[in-house]
Design an enzyme around this catalytic site. Sequence first.
Site, mmCIF file in Angstrom:
data_model
loop_
_atom_site.group_PDB
_atom_site.id
_atom_site.type_symbol
_atom_site.label_atom_id
_atom_site.label_comp_id
_atom_site.label_asym_id
_atom_site.label_seq_id
_atom_site.Cartn_x
_atom_site.Cartn_y
_atom_site.Cartn_z
ATOM 1 N N ARG A 14 8.838 -29.636 56.719
ATOM 2 C CA ARG A 14 8.080 -30.262 55.626
ATOM 3 C C ARG A 14 6.574 -30.246 55.913
ATOM 4 O O ARG A 14 5.823 -29.477 55.331
ATOM 5 C CB ARG A 14 8.593 -31.704 55.405
ATOM 6 C CG ARG A 14 8.108 -32.349 54.112
ATOM 7 C CD ARG A 14 6.697 -32.868 54.137
ATOM 8 N NE ARG A 14 6.465 -33.867 55.188
ATOM 9 C CZ ARG A 14 5.263 -34.331 55.488
ATOM 10 N NH1 ARG A 14 4.196 -33.905 54.838
ATOM 11 N NH2 ARG A 14 5.106 -35.206 56.470
ATOM 12 N N ASP A 15 6.146 -31.036 56.858
ATOM 13 C CA ASP A 15 4.706 -31.136 57.126
ATOM 14 C C ASP A 15 4.161 -29.779 57.567
ATOM 15 O O ASP A 15 3.049 -29.394 57.214
ATOM 16 C CB ASP A 15 4.476 -32.187 58.229
ATOM 17 C CG ASP A 15 3.062 -32.739 58.236
ATOM 18 O OD1 ASP A 15 2.205 -32.193 57.524
ATOM 19 O OD2 ASP A 15 2.808 -33.719 58.959
ATOM 20 N N HIS A 205 2.586 -39.914 64.805
ATOM 21 C CA HIS A 205 2.574 -38.669 64.013
ATOM 22 C C HIS A 205 1.178 -38.067 64.201
ATOM 23 O O HIS A 205 0.283 -38.265 63.372
ATOM 24 C CB HIS A 205 2.858 -39.019 62.546
ATOM 25 C CG HIS A 205 2.861 -37.866 61.610
ATOM 26 N ND1 HIS A 205 4.017 -37.288 61.112
ATOM 27 C CD2 HIS A 205 1.846 -37.169 61.028
ATOM 28 C CE1 HIS A 205 3.712 -36.305 60.284
ATOM 29 N NE2 HIS A 205 2.392 -36.216 60.208
ATOM 30 N N HIS A 207 -1.502 -35.136 64.690
ATOM 31 C CA HIS A 207 -1.858 -33.712 64.548
ATOM 32 C C HIS A 207 -2.715 -33.304 65.746
ATOM 33 O O HIS A 207 -3.339 -34.145 66.400
ATOM 34 C CB HIS A 207 -2.585 -33.483 63.220
ATOM 35 C CG HIS A 207 -1.657 -33.539 62.025
ATOM 36 N ND1 HIS A 207 -1.237 -32.420 61.364
ATOM 37 C CD2 HIS A 207 -1.038 -34.586 61.425
ATOM 38 C CE1 HIS A 207 -0.408 -32.766 60.385
ATOM 39 N NE2 HIS A 207 -0.275 -34.083 60.398
ATOM 40 N N CYS A 238 -2.263 -30.263 56.684
ATOM 41 C CA CYS A 238 -2.112 -31.078 55.475
ATOM 42 C C CYS A 238 -3.003 -30.482 54.396
ATOM 43 O O CYS A 238 -4.202 -30.290 54.621
ATOM 44 C CB CYS A 238 -2.496 -32.533 55.736
ATOM 45 S SG CYS A 238 -2.437 -33.511 54.225
ATOM 46 N N ASN A 247 1.063 -30.656 63.425
ATOM 47 C CA ASN A 247 1.389 -31.726 64.373
ATOM 48 C C ASN A 247 1.503 -31.102 65.759
ATOM 49 O O ASN A 247 1.644 -29.888 65.898
ATOM 50 C CB ASN A 247 2.754 -32.323 64.034
ATOM 51 C CG ASN A 247 2.673 -33.223 62.841
ATOM 52 O OD1 ASN A 247 2.698 -32.748 61.718
ATOM 53 N ND2 ASN A 247 2.564 -34.500 63.081
HETATM 54 C C1 HMG Z 1 2.012 -38.155 43.735
HETATM 55 C C2 HMG Z 1 1.736 -37.154 42.657
HETATM 56 C C3 HMG Z 1 3.034 -36.699 42.016
HETATM 57 C C4 HMG Z 1 0.887 -37.837 41.586
HETATM 58 O O1 HMG Z 1 0.412 -36.856 40.695
HETATM 59 P P1 HMG Z 1 -0.398 -37.239 39.391
HETATM 60 O O2 HMG Z 1 -0.948 -35.983 38.800
HETATM 61 O O3 HMG Z 1 -1.343 -38.336 39.663
HETATM 62 O O4 HMG Z 1 0.762 -37.916 38.575
HETATM 63 P P2 HMG Z 1 1.597 -37.647 37.329
HETATM 64 O O5 HMG Z 1 2.667 -38.660 37.388
HETATM 65 O O6 HMG Z 1 0.694 -37.582 36.143
HETATM 66 O O7 HMG Z 1 2.274 -36.206 37.505
HETATM 67 C C5 HMG Z 1 1.586 -34.966 37.403
HETATM 68 C C6 HMG Z 1 2.594 -33.848 37.251
HETATM 69 O O8 HMG Z 1 3.464 -33.826 38.368
HETATM 70 C C7 HMG Z 1 4.815 -34.054 37.956
HETATM 71 N N1 HMG Z 1 5.445 -34.904 38.958
HETATM 72 C C8 HMG Z 1 5.162 -36.181 39.260
HETATM 73 N N2 HMG Z 1 5.946 -36.608 40.253
HETATM 74 C C9 HMG Z 1 6.729 -35.568 40.594
HETATM 75 C C10 HMG Z 1 7.726 -35.415 41.569
HETATM 76 N N3 HMG Z 1 8.075 -36.393 42.400
HETATM 77 N N4 HMG Z 1 8.322 -34.219 41.672
HETATM 78 C C11 HMG Z 1 7.980 -33.206 40.850
HETATM 79 N N5 HMG Z 1 7.028 -33.283 39.899
HETATM 80 C C12 HMG Z 1 6.411 -34.470 39.779
HETATM 81 C C13 HMG Z 1 4.686 -34.719 36.601
HETATM 82 O O9 HMG Z 1 5.852 -34.495 35.847
HETATM 83 C C14 HMG Z 1 3.498 -34.030 36.031
HETATM 84 O O10 HMG Z 1 3.855 -32.746 35.594
HETATM 85 P P3 HMG Z 1 3.156 -32.060 34.308
HETATM 86 O O11 HMG Z 1 3.373 -33.028 33.186
HETATM 87 O O12 HMG Z 1 1.679 -31.937 34.662
HETATM 88 O O13 HMG Z 1 3.849 -30.757 34.169
HETATM 89 C C15 HMG Z 1 0.944 -35.945 43.177
HETATM 90 O O14 HMG Z 1 -0.300 -36.393 43.600
HETATM 91 C C16 HMG Z 1 1.640 -35.257 44.310
HETATM 92 O O15 HMG Z 1 2.743 -34.716 44.178
HETATM 93 N N6 HMG Z 1 0.990 -35.202 45.473
HETATM 94 C C17 HMG Z 1 1.589 -34.513 46.599
HETATM 95 C C18 HMG Z 1 0.952 -34.945 47.830
HETATM 96 C C19 HMG Z 1 1.587 -34.314 49.024
HETATM 97 O O16 HMG Z 1 2.730 -33.877 49.017
HETATM 98 N N7 HMG Z 1 0.799 -34.273 50.102
HETATM 99 C C20 HMG Z 1 1.245 -33.775 51.331
HETATM 100 C C21 HMG Z 1 2.188 -34.725 51.996
HETATM 101 S S1 HMG Z 1 1.383 -36.144 52.731
HETATM 102 C C22 HMG Z 1 1.039 -35.642 54.319
HETATM 103 O O17 HMG Z 1 1.211 -34.498 54.636
HETATM 104 C C23 HMG Z 1 0.635 -36.678 55.326
HETATM 105 C C24 HMG Z 1 1.778 -37.090 56.244
HETATM 106 C C25 HMG Z 1 2.904 -37.785 55.477
HETATM 107 O O18 HMG Z 1 2.362 -35.962 56.868
HETATM 108 C C26 HMG Z 1 1.261 -38.065 57.318
HETATM 109 C C27 HMG Z 1 -0.032 -37.624 58.000
HETATM 110 O O19 HMG Z 1 -0.090 -36.552 58.608
HETATM 111 O O20 HMG Z 1 -0.974 -38.395 57.910
#
Ligand code: HMG
Length: 296
Positions: A14-15, A205, A207, A238, A247
């Site tokens: 995933r990450d 966690h 990196h 990320c 990581n």
């Molecule tokens: C949170 C949202 C969805 C808000 O996204 P948004 O644009 O604010 O919200 P929305 O509700 O208006 O949705 C936008 C579009 O996404 C769709 N949608 C909405 N939700 C979903 C869903 N669950 N699955 C599939 N589709 C989804 C929704 O249907 C819509 O589609 P459209 O109408 O434009 O065609 C968006 O910002 C997002 O997906 N962000 C992804 C962030 C991400 O994955 N980041 C990487 C992971 S975090 C990380 O790596 C850090 C970590 C965890 O490892 C720890 C660390 O290292 O610190």
Amino acid sequence: MRPDKVSLFEVGPRDGLQNEKSVPLADKIQLVNSLADAGVKRIETGSFVSPKWVPQMADSSDVFAGVTRHADVSYSALTPNMRGLEAALDAKADEVAVFAAASEGFSQRNINCSIEESIERFIPLIEKAKSLNLPVRGYVSCTLGCPYDGEIPVSEVVRVSEVLYKLGVYEISLGDTIGVGTPDKARNMVQAVSAKVPMEKLALHFHDTWGQALANIHACLDLGVSTIDTSVAGLGGCPYAKGASGNLASEDLVYMLHGMGVETGIDLQKLAAAGHKISQALGRPSGSKVAQAMGS
Ligand SMILES: CC(C)(COP(=O)([O-])OP(=O)([O-])OC[C@H]1O[C@@H](n2cnc3c(N)ncnc32)[C@H](O)[C@@H]1OP(=O)([O-])[O-])[C@@H](O)C(=O)NCCC(=O)NCCSC(=O)C[C@@](C)(O)CC(=O)[O-]
């Protein structure tokens, strides 16, 4: 006190892969299967986020469907909202994870809302998961620095961790998202959080962007932390933290822990082979120093 045993939470599929060029589905499935064969018991298999935001994870349902499940392995999924939870339930994920940040700048860039809004979103998700006995993990990003807001007060890391813990997540994973932490800082942060969340509920966690992850983990081990997130072959980064590398490589942590007499239950040869295979699929050498030294 240093633990006798450490549980690795493998985040490579995933990450790692969320920030690599797209990998064929078959390679993703093989990666998860080979990690389980190496003895990894907790594998973050994919995420159910917007495919517009993170296209690399758009096939997560297919990855879950294609994996050969081991009864003693937990296959988890990242879920930002109720829609993500529903998809994770359909995919039969064994657990899910919500992700918040200790920094406003990162929260906005990563999930398009403030820290408080993200917490509001997680409340119904956690309630529903709890009603189904589905464990929920909680991430806190940017615990040792943010690419947008710079230094983050430890008090904010403690606050967000405590809020998530009180909402019912079973474990808090403390993310050094851009790998800027150094050992004393990491240790002080973990110690501060442990005043509000029990040490056995904390995971690291870290990196490895600045090459500090192993030293930072070593500095925290004596506090009693016994869950560590790593990424095989050092995959990833990320997408919302420019320049962040993966990581700490799982192989590097396993080698260090085994050398210290700390058990992991993982077969290092098989782990390195899994890392080698996915690195081949990406067309580059493994990011693990240990795997390189082993000649994998
Ligand atoms: C949170 C949202 C969805 C808000 O996204 P948004 O644009 O604010 O919200 P929305 O509700 O208006 O949705 C936008 C579009 O996404 C769709 N949608 C909405 N939700 C979903 C869903 N669950 N699955 C599939 N589709 C989804 C929704 O249907 C819509 O589609 P459209 O109408 O434009 O065609 C968006 O910002 C997002 O997906 N962000 C992804 C962030 C991400 O994955 N980041 C990487 C992971 S975090 C990380 O790596 C850090 C970590 C965890 O490892 C720890 C660390 O290292 O610190």
